[in-house]
Design an enzyme around this catalytic site. Structure first.
Site, mmCIF file in Angstrom:
data_model
loop_
_atom_site.group_PDB
_atom_site.id
_atom_site.type_symbol
_atom_site.label_atom_id
_atom_site.label_comp_id
_atom_site.label_asym_id
_atom_site.label_seq_id
_atom_site.Cartn_x
_atom_site.Cartn_y
_atom_site.Cartn_z
ATOM 1 N N TYR A 1 58.871 -61.848 -3.006
ATOM 2 C CA TYR A 1 57.930 -61.381 -4.027
ATOM 3 C C TYR A 1 57.543 -62.539 -4.936
ATOM 4 O O TYR A 1 58.262 -63.530 -5.062
ATOM 5 C CB TYR A 1 58.509 -60.220 -4.843
ATOM 6 C CG TYR A 1 59.593 -60.583 -5.824
ATOM 7 C CD1 TYR A 1 59.303 -60.951 -7.132
ATOM 8 C CD2 TYR A 1 60.940 -60.524 -5.449
ATOM 9 C CE1 TYR A 1 60.305 -61.256 -8.038
ATOM 10 C CE2 TYR A 1 61.949 -60.828 -6.353
ATOM 11 C CZ TYR A 1 61.621 -61.195 -7.649
ATOM 12 O OH TYR A 1 62.619 -61.512 -8.542
ATOM 13 N N CYS A 2 56.370 -62.416 -5.546
ATOM 14 C CA CYS A 2 55.882 -63.393 -6.511
ATOM 15 C C CYS A 2 54.954 -62.667 -7.481
ATOM 16 O O CYS A 2 54.909 -61.442 -7.503
ATOM 17 C CB CYS A 2 55.190 -64.566 -5.817
ATOM 18 S SG CYS A 2 53.809 -64.088 -4.751
ATOM 19 N N THR A 3 54.200 -63.390 -8.264
ATOM 20 C CA THR A 3 53.392 -62.769 -9.313
ATOM 21 C C THR A 3 52.302 -61.859 -8.762
ATOM 22 O O THR A 3 52.202 -60.692 -9.120
ATOM 23 C CB THR A 3 52.755 -63.849 -10.211
ATOM 24 O OG1 THR A 3 53.767 -64.713 -10.697
ATOM 25 C CG2 THR A 3 52.013 -63.206 -11.375
#
Length: 323
Positions: A181-183
Site C-alpha cells: 500500500y501507498c498514498t
C-alpha cells in the site's frame, strides 16, 4: 486564498506509453490553465502522475476531459480525504524521465503485469490470512504519523531506497502473500510488477491507496485497519483517517502528528511539531533557526545566497529537543 468558489483536491496516475511527452504536457497546460486548475503534474514516456486542485465550476468538464482522453481514460480520480481546497497555488507541469523515481529499468520487466488490486473490504480480509506480509511503500516521515496494523515500515528517506531493502527481505522470508500500500497507489503499481518479475506470484495492492481506502471505509462503514493520519505532498501536509495520534512532537515528545517545515527558509526541515513548541520556537526547528528568522528579510536572503537547504525529508537532520 481570496477565491469565492470552492476547489476539489484530487490525484491520479497512469502508466501508459506516451510517444511525445512534451506535446502531451503542452496540451494539458493549455487546457488546465483555461479552467484555473492548480497543481503538480509529471509527464514522461512511461505515463502521467498528477496532484491537482480543480475549481468546482470546472470539475465536471475536467472529469470528462480526463476520462475521454486516450492517454488518461480509465484512471481513478482520487478525491482528497480532508479538503479545504487550499492544496496548490499554481500549475506546474514538468516533462520528466520518469513519473516515479524508482531506479528501476523499465525495459527489464513488464511494468503492466501488476499485482491484483483489492478494495477496502478485500484488503481488510486479506490482512488476517496466514503467511501474509504487509508492506508500507512510503517513507519514514509518511508512515510515522499513520500506517496499517502490522505493516513493515522501512526506515528510508525515498521510495527508491526502499526497493532493494524490501526485495531482499521478501526473498529471505518467502511469504505466501505480499500486500502493498501507498498514498494513492502509484508506488504499488510499479513495484507490484517488479515483484512479479522477481518471481512473487501472490502480490496484492490497495486500489487507490490510503486515500481511496479512507473513502471506502467511511462509505461502507468498515473498521479501519489504517491508524492515524495520511501524509500528502501538498500544502495540507496530511489528511486524518482515524482520530488516533500515533506520533510525537520531535521537540518535546508529546503526542502530535502535524508536519511543518522550519520557518527558516535556509533550513526548511520537515518535522513534527506540536502547537506549544511552535509558539516556543517561533515555528522553527532550533534556536539557531529562530535567530535567523528574527533577522530582516533582506538579511535572511543574503544568508541564503548560493546555498542549498538540506533535504527537508532527511532523517540525519533532526530538530532540537526541548529540555
Amino acid at each position: 486564498m481570496a477565491e469565492s468558489f470552492s476547489r476539489t483536491t484530487l490525484s491520479y496516475y497512469k502508466f501508459v506509453s506516451v510517444a511525445d511527452p512534451q506535446a502531451f504536457r503542452d496540451e494539458l497546460y493549455r487546457k488546465f490553465s483555461e479552467w484555473q486548475v492548480f497543481g503538480r503534474i509529471y509527464v514522461a514516456p512511461e505515463g502521467i502522475n498528477a496532484q491537482l486542485s480543480v475549481p468546482e465550476q470546472h470539475l465536471e468538464d475536467f472529469t470528462m476531459f480526463v476520462q475521454q482522453h486516450p492517454l488518461m481514460h480509465g484512471v481513478l480520480l482520487n478525491k482528497a480525504i480532508e479538503d479545504n481546497g487550499k492544496s496548490f497555488y499554481k500549475l506546474k507541469i514538468l516533462v520528466k524521465h520518469k513519473i516515479l523515481s524508482d531506479g528501476l529499468d523499465n525495459s527489464s520487466f513488464d511494468i503492466y503485469n501488476v499485482g491484483k488490486h483489492l478494495d477496502a473490504a478485500e484488503y481488510n480480509s486479506k490482512l488476517s490470512e496466514p503467511g501474509t506480509v504487509v508492506i508500507d511503500l512510503r517513507n519514514h516521515y509518511e508512515h510515522e504519523v499513520g500506517h496499517f496494523e502490522g505493516a513493515l515500515l522501512p526506515e528510508v528517506d525515498t521510495y527508491k531506497d526502499s526497493i532493494p531493502l524490501i526485495v531482499n527481505m521478501l526473498e529471505e522470508q518467502k511469504p505466501d502473500n505480499v500486500m502493498l500500500y501507498c498514498t494513492g497507489g502509484i508506488r504499488c503499481e510499479k513495484f507490484s510488477a517488479y515483484l512479479r518479475h522477481r518471481g512473487f506470484v501472490n502480490v496484492f495492492q490497495l486500489r487507490g491507496g490510503v486515500i481511496n481506502y479512507a473513502h471506502q471505509i467511511k462509505k461502507l462503514k468498515l473498521d479501519s485497519k489504517f491508524t492515524g493520519k495520511n501524509f500528502v505532498f501538498d500544502d495540507r501536509m496530511g489528511e486524518r483517517v482515524t482520530d488516533d495520534v500515533i506520533a510525537s512532537c520531535h521537540q518535546c515528545g508529546n503526542p502530535a502528528d502535524t508536519h511543518v517545515n522550519c520557518a527558516n527558509d535556509a533550513c526548511h526541515l520537515l518535522f513534527i511539531q506540536c502547537s506549544e513548541c511552535a509558539k516556543a520556537f517561533n515555528s522553527c526547528c532550533c534556536k539557531e533557526c529562530m535567530q535567523v528568522v528574527a533577522l530582516p528579510d533582506e538579511a535572511q536572503k543574503e544568508l541564503r545566497k548560493g546555498k542549498l537547504h538540506p533535504n527537508a525529508h532527511h532523517k540525519s537532520h533532526k530538530p532540537v529537543e526541548m529540555g
